[in-house]
Write a protein that holds these residues in place. Structure first.
Motif, PDB file in Angstrom:
ATOM      1  N   TYR A  64       0.800  -1.158  -0.176  1.00 28.11           N
ATOM      2  CA  TYR A  64      -0.292  -0.094   0.014  1.00 28.11           C
ATOM      3  C   TYR A  64       0.856   1.214  -0.001  1.00 28.11           C
ATOM      4  O   TYR A  64       0.705   2.221  -0.754  1.00 28.11           O
ATOM      5  CB  TYR A  64      -0.954   0.004   1.241  1.00 28.11           C
ATOM      6  CG  TYR A  64      -1.888   1.439   1.178  1.00 28.11           C
ATOM      7  CD1 TYR A  64      -3.023   1.283   0.446  1.00 28.11           C
ATOM      8  CD2 TYR A  64      -1.353   2.419   1.760  1.00 28.11           C
ATOM      9  CE1 TYR A  64      -3.578   2.271   0.347  1.00 28.11           C
ATOM     10  CE2 TYR A  64      -2.112   3.718   1.617  1.00 28.11           C
ATOM     11  CZ  TYR A  64      -3.447   3.662   1.098  1.00 28.11           C
ATOM     12  OH  TYR A  64      -4.052   4.584   0.643  1.00 28.11           O
ATOM     13  N   GLU A  68       1.319   4.427  -2.730  1.00 30.37           N
ATOM     14  CA  GLU A  68       0.905   5.667  -2.502  1.00 30.37           C
ATOM     15  C   GLU A  68       2.086   6.617  -3.017  1.00 30.37           C
ATOM     16  O   GLU A  68       2.033   7.635  -3.507  1.00 30.37           O
ATOM     17  CB  GLU A  68       0.732   5.988  -0.971  1.00 30.37           C
ATOM     18  CG  GLU A  68      -0.588   5.576  -0.557  1.00 30.37           C
ATOM     19  CD  GLU A  68      -1.681   6.684  -0.405  1.00 30.37           C
ATOM     20  OE1 GLU A  68      -1.343   7.934  -1.248  1.00 30.37           O
ATOM     21  OE2 GLU A  68      -2.628   6.507   0.215  1.00 30.37           O
ATOM     22  N   LEU A  78      -4.057   8.030  -6.303  1.00 29.87           N
ATOM     23  CA  LEU A  78      -4.442   6.360  -6.013  1.00 29.87           C
ATOM     24  C   LEU A  78      -6.011   6.614  -5.598  1.00 29.87           C
ATOM     25  O   LEU A  78      -6.807   7.133  -4.971  1.00 29.87           O
ATOM     26  CB  LEU A  78      -3.851   5.687  -4.785  1.00 29.87           C
ATOM     27  CG  LEU A  78      -3.814   4.718  -4.186  1.00 29.87           C
ATOM     28  CD1 LEU A  78      -3.512   3.601  -5.482  1.00 29.87           C
ATOM     29  CD2 LEU A  78      -3.091   4.337  -2.833  1.00 29.87           C
ATOM     30  N   PRO A 102     -13.259   4.519   2.248  1.00 30.50           N
ATOM     31  CA  PRO A 102     -14.234   5.451   1.531  1.00 30.50           C
ATOM     32  C   PRO A 102     -13.574   6.208   0.238  1.00 30.50           C
ATOM     33  O   PRO A 102     -12.403   5.724   0.366  1.00 30.50           O
ATOM     34  CB  PRO A 102     -14.451   6.559   2.672  1.00 30.50           C
ATOM     35  CG  PRO A 102     -13.252   6.429   3.488  1.00 30.50           C
ATOM     36  CD  PRO A 102     -12.984   4.939   3.759  1.00 30.50           C
ATOM     37  N   PHE A 103     -14.174   6.702  -0.647  1.00 30.49           N
ATOM     38  CA  PHE A 103     -13.354   7.383  -1.631  1.00 30.49           C
ATOM     39  C   PHE A 103     -12.807   6.537  -2.703  1.00 30.49           C
ATOM     40  O   PHE A 103     -13.229   6.761  -4.041  1.00 30.49           O
ATOM     41  CB  PHE A 103     -12.117   8.193  -0.975  1.00 30.49           C
ATOM     42  CG  PHE A 103     -11.256   8.817  -2.198  1.00 30.49           C
ATOM     43  CD1 PHE A 103     -11.777  10.065  -2.756  1.00 30.49           C
ATOM     44  CD2 PHE A 103     -10.025   8.268  -2.656  1.00 30.49           C
ATOM     45  CE1 PHE A 103     -11.142  10.794  -3.822  1.00 30.49           C
ATOM     46  CE2 PHE A 103      -9.365   8.677  -3.803  1.00 30.49           C
ATOM     47  CZ  PHE A 103      -9.805  10.140  -4.361  1.00 30.49           C
TER      48      PHE A 103
ATOM     49  N   ILE B   6      -1.520  11.162   5.780  1.00 33.26           N
ATOM     50  CA  ILE B   6      -2.798  10.787   5.792  1.00 33.26           C
ATOM     51  C   ILE B   6      -2.915   9.953   4.258  1.00 33.26           C
ATOM     52  O   ILE B   6      -2.536  10.501   3.287  1.00 33.26           O
ATOM     53  CB  ILE B   6      -3.746  12.034   5.642  1.00 33.26           C
ATOM     54  CG1 ILE B   6      -3.774  12.940   6.905  1.00 33.26           C
ATOM     55  CG2 ILE B   6      -5.000  11.590   5.337  1.00 33.26           C
ATOM     56  CD1 ILE B   6      -3.908  12.317   8.059  1.00 33.26           C
ATOM     57  N   PRO B   7      -3.429   8.887   4.292  1.00 34.41           N
ATOM     58  CA  PRO B   7      -3.685   8.008   3.165  1.00 34.41           C
ATOM     59  C   PRO B   7      -4.809   8.423   2.260  1.00 34.41           C
ATOM     60  O   PRO B   7      -5.822   9.397   2.686  1.00 34.41           O
ATOM     61  CB  PRO B   7      -3.968   6.703   3.481  1.00 34.41           C
ATOM     62  CG  PRO B   7      -4.806   6.738   4.878  1.00 34.41           C
ATOM     63  CD  PRO B   7      -4.165   8.127   5.659  1.00 34.41           C
ATOM     64  N   THR B   8      -4.862   8.434   0.692  1.00 37.04           N
ATOM     65  CA  THR B   8      -5.572   9.270  -0.018  1.00 37.04           C
ATOM     66  C   THR B   8      -6.932   9.145   0.355  1.00 37.04           C
ATOM     67  O   THR B   8      -7.654   9.835   0.299  1.00 37.04           O
ATOM     68  CB  THR B   8      -5.443   8.473  -1.397  1.00 37.04           C
ATOM     69  OG1 THR B   8      -3.814   8.614  -1.949  1.00 37.04           O
ATOM     70  CG2 THR B   8      -6.230   9.108  -2.322  1.00 37.04           C
ATOM     71  N   LEU B  10      -8.549   8.933   3.091  1.00 35.49           N
ATOM     72  CA  LEU B  10      -8.999   9.652   4.285  1.00 35.49           C
ATOM     73  C   LEU B  10      -8.739  11.200   3.821  1.00 35.49           C
ATOM     74  O   LEU B  10      -9.168  11.969   4.809  1.00 35.49           O
ATOM     75  CB  LEU B  10      -8.325   9.330   5.301  1.00 35.49           C
ATOM     76  CG  LEU B  10      -8.615   7.779   5.749  1.00 35.49           C
ATOM     77  CD1 LEU B  10      -8.040   7.485   7.164  1.00 35.49           C
ATOM     78  CD2 LEU B  10     -10.228   7.467   5.750  1.00 35.49           C
TER      79      LEU B  10
END
Lengths: 141, 92
Positions: A64, A68, A78, A102-103, B6-8, B10
């Motif tokens: 992960y 990123e 991403l 989310p997202f 902060i990850p994408t 969030l």
């Protein structure tokens, strides 16, 4: 709406077929243009799930972090995760929902008898439920 | 102050900010500060019992806090904290 460019699609589908009857997984990167997501890059990731890979996938934390970093270095975002459902429809399971972020767009590739049967994309809504996202051109192949 | 990455997924809860400076001597303290400053982030970090969610991994530098002292892990001023969502799923 999500658009998966041909090369990104080819890599994702090849991964789904090579992994069969196990589940494959990977990341989807690209750009957001208003309400449109354009996926230009698929990153194939090892399915790190120990045990039953025919029914489960898991992405290691280090993969992960790499994704990123790749996005950052290549000026991409991403935007999602893909995985396959061997011999099952391209519909998210409860297990998919509980673990979902989310997202992200969650693209599911259904592989039936070693053939790609469907590609569908899903996103969590505010109520933490999956809603289907329109996938341009490729809903069924 | 420590830096939090902060990850994408969030970032929409932090005003699209990828890196934040946060005070706090431990992970627990810094995450409380983070939740106060960005209340919408809270439910994605903590479960209803106030524990860090099982689908959230937290690293200080390259180390998972589960291999350190979990929420009690102490932070140096130049610590880099990464929030790494666990990505998993599959057939029911």
């Amino acid at each position: 709406m999500i658009i998966i460019e041909p090369e990104a699609k080819r890599i994702m589908l090849e991964d789904a077929l090579l992994a069969y009857p196990d589940e494959c997984c990977g990341f989807l990167l690209g750009v957001e243009n208003g309400s449109e997501r354009i996926i230009s890059t698929s990153l194939v990731v090892n399915n790190a799930k120990e045990g039953d890979k025919k029914r489960r996938f898991e992405i290691a934390a280090k993969d992960y972090v790499k994704a990123e970093r790749f996005a950052d270095e290549n000026n991409l975002s991403l935007l999602g995760v893909y995985h396959s459902h061997p011999d099952h429809p391209a519909v998210p399971s409860e297990h998919d929902r509980v673990a979902a972020q989310p997202f992200f767009s969650y693209v599911i590739v259904s592989v039936i008898n070693k053939n790609i049967s469907a590609i569908r994309s899903w996103q969590l809504n505010e109520q933490n439920r999956f809603e289907e996202e329109k996938l341009k051109g490729y809903q069924f192949v | 102050m420590a830096t939090v990455i902060i990850p994408t997924p969030l970032r929409k809860f932090t005003g699209n900010t990828a890196k934040l400076q946060v005070s706090g001597a431990t992970i627990e303290e810094s995450f409380k500060t983070l939740s106060t400053d960005f209340p919408d982030l809270k439910k994605h970090l903590f479960d209803e019992q106030g524990n860090i969610r099982s689908f959230v991994n937290i690293f200080v530098g390259d180390d998972d806090i589960r291999d350190l002292q979990n929420e009690k892990t102490t932070l140096s001023n130049d610590a880099v904290i990464s929030i790494v969502p666990a990505i998993a799923g599959g057939l029911s």
